[in-house]
Design an enzyme around this catalytic site. Structure first.
Site, PDB file in Angstrom:
ATOM      1  N   ASN A   1     -12.401  29.265  21.687  1.00  0.00           N
ATOM      2  CA  ASN A   1     -12.941  29.216  23.052  1.00  0.00           C
ATOM      3  C   ASN A   1     -12.427  30.368  23.894  1.00  0.00           C
ATOM      4  OD1 ASN A   1     -14.606  27.805  24.950  1.00  0.00           O
ATOM      5  ND2 ASN A   1     -12.751  27.276  26.063  1.00  0.00           N
TER       6      ASN A   1
ATOM      7  N   THR B   1     -11.623  30.423  27.027  1.00  0.00           N
ATOM      8  CA  THR B   1     -10.422  30.011  27.753  1.00  0.00           C
ATOM      9  C   THR B   1      -9.576  29.158  26.798  1.00  0.00           C
ATOM     10  OG1 THR B   1     -11.840  29.864  29.703  1.00  0.00           O
ATOM     11  CG2 THR B   1      -9.621  28.952  29.916  1.00  0.00           C
TER      12      THR B   1
ATOM     13  N   ASP C   1     -25.222  12.038  23.941  1.00  0.00           N
ATOM     14  CA  ASP C   1     -25.047  13.322  23.234  1.00  0.00           C
ATOM     15  C   ASP C   1     -24.357  13.050  21.899  1.00  0.00           C
ATOM     16  OD1 ASP C   1     -26.157  14.831  25.239  1.00  0.00           O
ATOM     17  OD2 ASP C   1     -24.248  15.332  26.184  1.00  0.00           O
TER      18      ASP C   1
ATOM     19  N   LYS D   1     -21.613  15.065  34.964  1.00  0.00           N
ATOM     20  CA  LYS D   1     -21.309  14.224  33.799  1.00  0.00           C
ATOM     21  C   LYS D   1     -19.920  13.573  33.833  1.00  0.00           C
ATOM     22  CE  LYS D   1     -24.313  16.095  30.201  1.00  0.00           C
ATOM     23  NZ  LYS D   1     -24.362  16.723  28.871  1.00  0.00           N
TER      24      LYS D   1
HETATM   25  P1  ATR Z   1     -21.089  21.639  28.146  1.00  0.00           P
HETATM   26  O1  ATR Z   1     -21.049  20.293  28.805  1.00  0.00           O
HETATM   27  O2  ATR Z   1     -22.488  22.056  27.769  1.00  0.00           O
HETATM   28  O3  ATR Z   1     -20.118  21.769  27.029  1.00  0.00           O
HETATM   29  P2  ATR Z   1     -19.268  23.120  29.796  1.00  0.00           P
HETATM   30  O4  ATR Z   1     -18.365  21.937  29.898  1.00  0.00           O
HETATM   31  O5  ATR Z   1     -19.529  23.943  31.028  1.00  0.00           O
HETATM   32  O6  ATR Z   1     -20.719  22.700  29.289  1.00  0.00           O
HETATM   33  O7  ATR Z   1     -18.713  24.059  28.618  1.00  0.00           O
HETATM   34  C1  ATR Z   1     -19.317  25.269  28.275  1.00  0.00           C
HETATM   35  C2  ATR Z   1     -18.500  25.948  27.160  1.00  0.00           C
HETATM   36  O8  ATR Z   1     -19.132  27.185  26.831  1.00  0.00           O
HETATM   37  C3  ATR Z   1     -17.083  26.288  27.571  1.00  0.00           C
HETATM   38  O9  ATR Z   1     -16.256  26.176  26.454  1.00  0.00           O
HETATM   39  C4  ATR Z   1     -17.200  27.748  28.016  1.00  0.00           C
HETATM   40  O10 ATR Z   1     -16.023  28.517  27.841  1.00  0.00           O
HETATM   41  P3  ATR Z   1     -14.814  28.475  28.926  1.00  0.00           P
HETATM   42  O11 ATR Z   1     -14.029  27.237  28.613  1.00  0.00           O
HETATM   43  O12 ATR Z   1     -14.079  29.725  28.694  1.00  0.00           O
HETATM   44  O13 ATR Z   1     -15.502  28.424  30.275  1.00  0.00           O
HETATM   45  C5  ATR Z   1     -18.223  28.265  27.036  1.00  0.00           C
HETATM   46  N1  ATR Z   1     -18.955  29.408  27.595  1.00  0.00           N
HETATM   47  C6  ATR Z   1     -19.797  29.408  28.652  1.00  0.00           C
HETATM   48  N2  ATR Z   1     -20.316  30.646  28.848  1.00  0.00           N
HETATM   49  C7  ATR Z   1     -19.781  31.445  27.886  1.00  0.00           C
HETATM   50  C8  ATR Z   1     -19.913  32.821  27.549  1.00  0.00           C
HETATM   51  N3  ATR Z   1     -20.717  33.634  28.222  1.00  0.00           N
HETATM   52  N4  ATR Z   1     -19.189  33.294  26.511  1.00  0.00           N
HETATM   53  C9  ATR Z   1     -18.383  32.470  25.806  1.00  0.00           C
HETATM   54  N5  ATR Z   1     -18.211  31.163  26.066  1.00  0.00           N
HETATM   55  C10 ATR Z   1     -18.907  30.648  27.087  1.00  0.00           C
END
Ligand code: ATR
Length: 297
Positions: A157, A159, A108, A72
């Site tokens: 979040n 992170t 989206d 993306k």
């Molecule tokens: P999208 O385009 O669907 O937003 P992404 O850019 O990969 O996908 O973002 C996923 C989000 O879900 C991120 O904020 C991620 O947290 P991190 O920034 O810490 O990676 C969060 N996320 C993914 N798996 C997670 C989990 N098991 N627990 C908590 N947060 C999660």
């Protein structure tokens, strides 16, 4: 941008993994119902193959395509232009090939607005709590600031640094100063959520096969006067949405957004309106049937 023409429309999806995507089904079924001569194909493309795939798309004159994980953001450098919202969000999920000029859109954004609009009177100008700081979260924040001007957006979040970056992005871009970043999970989570008229989950937490996971563990974290929007669509009712219903809050599931973002892409390519009601009905049955499989988008 209307592309409907005498020749067959060739469309597709570039993503990896792609096996369980519902997009080919949604677009092909819509075209069949509306009697539009088009085909939508899934292309499993790795990051290392994106450059060649883009050359192929130009050479073959593919009319348009969707882009999903992990392309993306990377796709942007291969395009000739971006819509305003795609440029603000920094991510593209739809490309239109207008006689060799490739423009990227982020539908989206429109799927989010479409999902939230029916409840706007409940949360406009109020506090919002949001989990996640990825691409979907950027689309949500733009949608919120532009359409509903929230008093505050609590960004939670895993992170924290990623959430900080988002806060700076929207401060610099739109002069919006209302984003507060919180650790995952903050000690005052309950207070934040109870004070929020809108709670949004943009993370995959609660998605099949880990549907027993949830960002909250009891219904008393949610006020009965709130709206809760979970972008996860498999299961159709996540644990978070179940708690929200128990609390008496309004709930919005991810399937509505899945169909709405597809409808906007379909409109950009064909100029036609997707038969959303039928598609949603059939898709609901499909998700229920496929409940035991891992579904990725
Ligand atoms: P999208 O385009 O669907 O937003 P992404 O850019 O990969 O996908 O973002 C996923 C989000 O879900 C991120 O904020 C991620 O947290 P991190 O920034 O810490 O990676 C969060 N996320 C993914 N798996 C997670 C989990 N098991 N627990 C908590 N947060 C999660």
């Amino acid at each position: 941008m209307k592309l409907l023409q005498a020749d067959k429309l060739i469309l597709g999806l570039l993503a990896h993994p792609i096996k369980h995507s519902y997009s080919p089904f949604i677009h092909n079924m819509s075209a069949e119902i509306l009697n539009i001569d088009m085909v939508y194909l899934p292309f499993d493309v790795l990051s290392s193959g994106l450059k060649d795939a883009m050359k192929g798309i130009r050479a073959l004159g593919i009319n348009g395509f969707n882009v999903s994980i992990p392309h993306k953001e990377q796709i942007i450098k291969y395009l000739d232009g971006l819509s305003e919202e795609a440029s603000f969000i920094g991510a593209v999920n739809t490309v239109v090939n207008d006689h060799g000029t490739l423009t990227g859109f982020n539908t989206d954004y429109f799927g989010i607005v479409d999902s939230l609009n029916p409840y706007k009177d409940i949360f406009s100008g109020e506090e919002v709590a949001m989990f996640g700081a990825g691409g979907a979260s950027r689309a949500v924040i733009l949608a919120l600031i532009r359409n509903y001007r929230p008093k505050r957006i609590h960004l939670i979040n895993r992170t924290e640094q990623r959430a900080e970056t988002l806060r700076e992005h929207f401060r610099n871009l739109l002069g919006y100063d209302g984003i507060s970043v919180h650790e995952y999970f903050p000690p005052n989570l309950k207070k934040i959520l109870l004070n929020s008229s809108l709670i949004i989950n943009t993370t995959p937490v609660g998605m099949h096969p880990l549907e027993e996971d949830s960002i909250i563990e009891t219904a008393d974290f949610i006020s009965s006067s709130s709206v809760v929007f979970d972008m996860v669509y498999n299961p159709l009712e996540t644990k978070l949405l179940r708690f929200a219903s128990e609390a008496g809050a309004k709930t919005v599931g991810g399937l509505n957004m899945l169909v709405s973002q597809a409808a906007k892409s379909f409109e950009l390519w064909t100029g036609a309106e997707m038969p959303k009601e039928i598609i949603t009905k059939v898709l609901t049955e499909k998700v229920l049937e496929n409940g035991t499989e891992k579904v990725t988008g």
